[in-house]
Design a protein around this motif. Sequence first.
Motif, PDB file in Angstrom:
ATOM      1  N   HIS A 271      -1.327   4.526  -9.341  1.00 44.36           N
ATOM      2  CA  HIS A 271      -1.295   4.648 -10.798  1.00 44.36           C
ATOM      3  C   HIS A 271      -2.172   5.803 -11.255  1.00 44.36           C
ATOM      4  O   HIS A 271      -1.776   6.605 -12.112  1.00 44.36           O
ATOM      5  CB  HIS A 271      -1.758   3.333 -11.418  1.00 44.36           C
ATOM      6  CG  HIS A 271      -1.719   3.304 -12.914  1.00 44.36           C
ATOM      7  ND1 HIS A 271      -0.571   3.483 -13.647  1.00 44.36           N
ATOM      8  CD2 HIS A 271      -2.720   3.112 -13.821  1.00 44.36           C
ATOM      9  CE1 HIS A 271      -0.852   3.408 -14.937  1.00 44.36           C
ATOM     10  NE2 HIS A 271      -2.139   3.178 -15.071  1.00 44.36           N
ATOM     11  N   ASP A 272      -3.356   5.931 -10.674  1.00 48.18           N
ATOM     12  CA  ASP A 272      -4.246   7.048 -10.996  1.00 48.18           C
ATOM     13  C   ASP A 272      -3.577   8.394 -10.732  1.00 48.18           C
ATOM     14  O   ASP A 272      -3.745   9.349 -11.497  1.00 48.18           O
ATOM     15  CB  ASP A 272      -5.526   6.976 -10.159  1.00 48.18           C
ATOM     16  CG  ASP A 272      -6.446   5.840 -10.554  1.00 48.18           C
ATOM     17  OD1 ASP A 272      -6.355   5.371 -11.702  1.00 48.18           O
ATOM     18  OD2 ASP A 272      -7.256   5.423  -9.706  1.00 48.18           O
ATOM     19  N   LEU A 273      -2.846   8.477  -9.621  1.00 55.27           N
ATOM     20  CA  LEU A 273      -2.282   9.750  -9.162  1.00 55.27           C
ATOM     21  C   LEU A 273      -0.846   9.961  -9.631  1.00 55.27           C
ATOM     22  O   LEU A 273      -0.232  10.984  -9.307  1.00 55.27           O
ATOM     23  CB  LEU A 273      -2.340   9.816  -7.633  1.00 55.27           C
ATOM     24  CG  LEU A 273      -3.741   9.653  -7.024  1.00 55.27           C
ATOM     25  CD1 LEU A 273      -3.663   9.646  -5.514  1.00 55.27           C
ATOM     26  CD2 LEU A 273      -4.686  10.745  -7.513  1.00 55.27           C
ATOM     27  N   GLY A 274      -0.298   9.017 -10.368  1.00 56.40           N
ATOM     28  CA  GLY A 274       1.044   9.168 -10.892  1.00 56.40           C
ATOM     29  C   GLY A 274       2.134   9.028  -9.864  1.00 56.40           C
ATOM     30  O   GLY A 274       3.226   9.593 -10.026  1.00 56.40           O
ATOM     31  N   VAL A 275       1.880   8.256  -8.798  1.00 54.88           N
ATOM     32  CA  VAL A 275       2.872   8.053  -7.744  1.00 54.88           C
ATOM     33  C   VAL A 275       3.599   6.734  -8.013  1.00 54.88           C
ATOM     34  O   VAL A 275       2.971   5.669  -7.968  1.00 54.88           O
ATOM     35  CB  VAL A 275       2.220   8.013  -6.350  1.00 54.88           C
ATOM     36  CG1 VAL A 275       3.284   7.841  -5.266  1.00 54.88           C
ATOM     37  CG2 VAL A 275       1.406   9.278  -6.103  1.00 54.88           C
ATOM     38  N   PRO A 276       4.905   6.745  -8.296  1.00 59.68           N
ATOM     39  CA  PRO A 276       5.625   5.495  -8.518  1.00 59.68           C
ATOM     40  C   PRO A 276       5.563   4.595  -7.290  1.00 59.68           C
ATOM     41  O   PRO A 276       5.609   5.074  -6.153  1.00 59.68           O
ATOM     42  CB  PRO A 276       7.067   5.958  -8.790  1.00 59.68           C
ATOM     43  CG  PRO A 276       6.929   7.375  -9.255  1.00 59.68           C
ATOM     44  CD  PRO A 276       5.763   7.929  -8.492  1.00 59.68           C
ATOM     45  N   VAL A 277       5.463   3.308  -7.535  1.00 59.93           N
ATOM     46  CA  VAL A 277       5.352   2.326  -6.455  1.00 59.93           C
ATOM     47  C   VAL A 277       6.584   1.430  -6.446  1.00 59.93           C
ATOM     48  O   VAL A 277       7.011   0.931  -7.492  1.00 59.93           O
ATOM     49  CB  VAL A 277       4.076   1.475  -6.612  1.00 59.93           C
ATOM     50  CG1 VAL A 277       4.074   0.288  -5.650  1.00 59.93           C
ATOM     51  CG2 VAL A 277       2.842   2.346  -6.391  1.00 59.93           C
ATOM     52  N   LEU A 278       7.122   1.217  -5.248  1.00 59.72           N
ATOM     53  CA  LEU A 278       8.169   0.234  -4.998  1.00 59.72           C
ATOM     54  C   LEU A 278       7.569  -0.828  -4.097  1.00 59.72           C
ATOM     55  O   LEU A 278       6.948  -0.502  -3.089  1.00 59.72           O
ATOM     56  CB  LEU A 278       9.368   0.888  -4.311  1.00 59.72           C
ATOM     57  CG  LEU A 278      10.517  -0.076  -3.986  1.00 59.72           C
ATOM     58  CD1 LEU A 278      11.676   0.160  -4.940  1.00 59.72           C
ATOM     59  CD2 LEU A 278      11.009   0.129  -2.559  1.00 59.72           C
ATOM     60  N   ALA A 279       7.734  -2.088  -4.458  1.00 58.09           N
ATOM     61  CA  ALA A 279       7.091  -3.162  -3.694  1.00 58.09           C
ATOM     62  C   ALA A 279       7.969  -4.399  -3.661  1.00 58.09           C
ATOM     63  O   ALA A 279       8.874  -4.566  -4.491  1.00 58.09           O
ATOM     64  CB  ALA A 279       5.738  -3.521  -4.303  1.00 58.09           C
ATOM     65  N   ALA A 280       7.675  -5.253  -2.693  1.00 61.75           N
ATOM     66  CA  ALA A 280       8.298  -6.575  -2.665  1.00 61.75           C
ATOM     67  C   ALA A 280       7.767  -7.404  -3.843  1.00 61.75           C
ATOM     68  O   ALA A 280       6.736  -7.079  -4.439  1.00 61.75           O
ATOM     69  CB  ALA A 280       7.986  -7.262  -1.339  1.00 61.75           C
ATOM     70  N   ARG A 281       8.484  -8.467  -4.155  1.00 62.38           N
ATOM     71  CA  ARG A 281       8.062  -9.358  -5.246  1.00 62.38           C
ATOM     72  C   ARG A 281       6.973 -10.292  -4.713  1.00 62.38           C
ATOM     73  O   ARG A 281       7.243 -11.404  -4.267  1.00 62.38           O
ATOM     74  CB  ARG A 281       9.264 -10.123  -5.786  1.00 62.38           C
ATOM     75  CG  ARG A 281      10.297  -9.206  -6.440  1.00 62.38           C
ATOM     76  CD  ARG A 281      11.456  -9.971  -7.040  1.00 62.38           C
ATOM     77  NE  ARG A 281      12.395  -9.052  -7.688  1.00 62.38           N
ATOM     78  CZ  ARG A 281      13.462  -8.512  -7.093  1.00 62.38           C
ATOM     79  NH1 ARG A 281      13.729  -8.813  -5.823  1.00 62.38           N
ATOM     80  NH2 ARG A 281      14.250  -7.686  -7.750  1.00 62.38           N
ATOM     81  N   THR A 282       5.752  -9.799  -4.779  1.00 56.91           N
ATOM     82  CA  THR A 282       4.623 -10.467  -4.144  1.00 56.91           C
ATOM     83  C   THR A 282       3.487 -10.645  -5.138  1.00 56.91           C
ATOM     84  O   THR A 282       3.182  -9.731  -5.906  1.00 56.91           O
ATOM     85  CB  THR A 282       4.111  -9.628  -2.945  1.00 56.91           C
ATOM     86  OG1 THR A 282       5.179  -9.429  -2.025  1.00 56.91           O
ATOM     87  CG2 THR A 282       2.954 -10.317  -2.242  1.00 56.91           C
ATOM     88  N   GLY A 283       2.871 -11.803  -5.109  1.00 54.81           N
ATOM     89  CA  GLY A 283       1.658 -12.032  -5.885  1.00 54.81           C
ATOM     90  C   GLY A 283       1.842 -11.735  -7.362  1.00 54.81           C
ATOM     91  O   GLY A 283       2.862 -12.067  -7.973  1.00 54.81           O
ATOM     92  N   HIS A 284       0.842 -11.065  -7.940  1.00 55.69           N
ATOM     93  CA  HIS A 284       0.836 -10.771  -9.370  1.00 55.69           C
ATOM     94  C   HIS A 284       0.798  -9.267  -9.615  1.00 55.69           C
ATOM     95  O   HIS A 284       0.264  -8.809 -10.640  1.00 55.69           O
ATOM     96  CB  HIS A 284      -0.353 -11.473 -10.022  1.00 55.69           C
ATOM     97  CG  HIS A 284      -0.330 -12.965  -9.827  1.00 55.69           C
ATOM     98  ND1 HIS A 284       0.564 -13.792 -10.486  1.00 55.69           N
ATOM     99  CD2 HIS A 284      -1.040 -13.762  -8.995  1.00 55.69           C
ATOM    100  CE1 HIS A 284       0.382 -15.037 -10.089  1.00 55.69           C
ATOM    101  NE2 HIS A 284      -0.582 -15.049  -9.187  1.00 55.69           N
ATOM    102  N   LEU A 285       1.381  -8.498  -8.692  1.00 56.94           N
ATOM    103  CA  LEU A 285       1.392  -7.043  -8.823  1.00 56.94           C
ATOM    104  C   LEU A 285       2.067  -6.610 -10.120  1.00 56.94           C
ATOM    105  O   LEU A 285       1.658  -5.628 -10.749  1.00 56.94           O
ATOM    106  CB  LEU A 285       2.113  -6.396  -7.637  1.00 56.94           C
ATOM    107  CG  LEU A 285       1.595  -6.688  -6.229  1.00 56.94           C
ATOM    108  CD1 LEU A 285       2.355  -5.849  -5.214  1.00 56.94           C
ATOM    109  CD2 LEU A 285       0.105  -6.436  -6.119  1.00 56.94           C
TER     110      LEU A 285
END
Length: 346
Positions: A271-285
Amino acid sequence: MDEGRVRVLHVPGGHGYVANIQDERVPEVLVVPEPRAATPGWAPSPALDAAWVEANAAAFDVLHLHFGFESRTPDQLREWLAALRRTGRAPVLTVHDLQNPHLDDQRPHEALLDVLVPEVDALVTLTPGAADEVERRWGRRPVVVAHPHLAPPAEIGVPRPRREEAVVGLHLKSLRANLRALPALRTLTAAVDRLPGTRLRVDVHAEALADGFVRHDPDLLRWLRAAEGRVDVRVHDRFDDDELIAYLRELDVSVLAYGHGTHSGWLELCHDLGVPVLAARTGHLHQQRALVQVDLDDEEDVVDGLRRALAGFEGAAATREERAAERLRVAEAHRDLYRRIAGGGA
């Protein structure tokens, strides 16, 4: 209390998160240096020992525990809490991990939380969903305070470089327990093959591929060797902070292949560096920062998710001004909590 300031000992004191919940604009909190372990290498903080607390309690008002207690037993933590009570010191726990990402079997971690969560003077967590979960399990509601920035301020909001070829990155690091490496690699490889002008880069620490490594995975090693030429595989030692930032700037999407967990510092740095994140549906991300969540076992879902991430989405990139304002709010929230439990008023 020291001239109206609350003296706070953080455990661990050297973590990036801990450094950035403090702010010079909030001088009412005085951070006490964490004691060093007597032996080289990683060891539990001496401040987690009951005898150390008894001998050094006059140096601090609040002991704020974040990480690093997994090697303590429930009985040791009970003794530690009792020592804090006897000496009139106030313990605080930030519940970063309801599930320990370094463990497959969560029962040892849950046993430690069962000791800490009911007994500390105050609880903090990072998202409303995690607070709800704590309240359901233990009947106490933590204060919700956002995760602060992790990148140095000068690195936040810097425009990302433009590339002709988009790079999707998956860093396997040292194969910690919550990483679903092979399933994610298989799906990602098939998905990236369907996106023209896109390549998959896979990084892994050299130690993880050594035969004697505790989490060595021969099937993964065979897959990585077979993928050479199709996937950009890079084997290296752990990045230092500057190298990690440089690595993330080389990506157009960073993939988090977590099978379990609660929150993510990696997400914050992206988020700081402006890199989009793709993730599994995990926790409270999804409550922590904006990201694209998919079923990493579903090729169609991953293809669609990568397209969305590569196109960019609102909230993927922080600005320096937003992070500076947020850091002040985070520091003030902690100050108010410390004052309340240390007897200095709210």
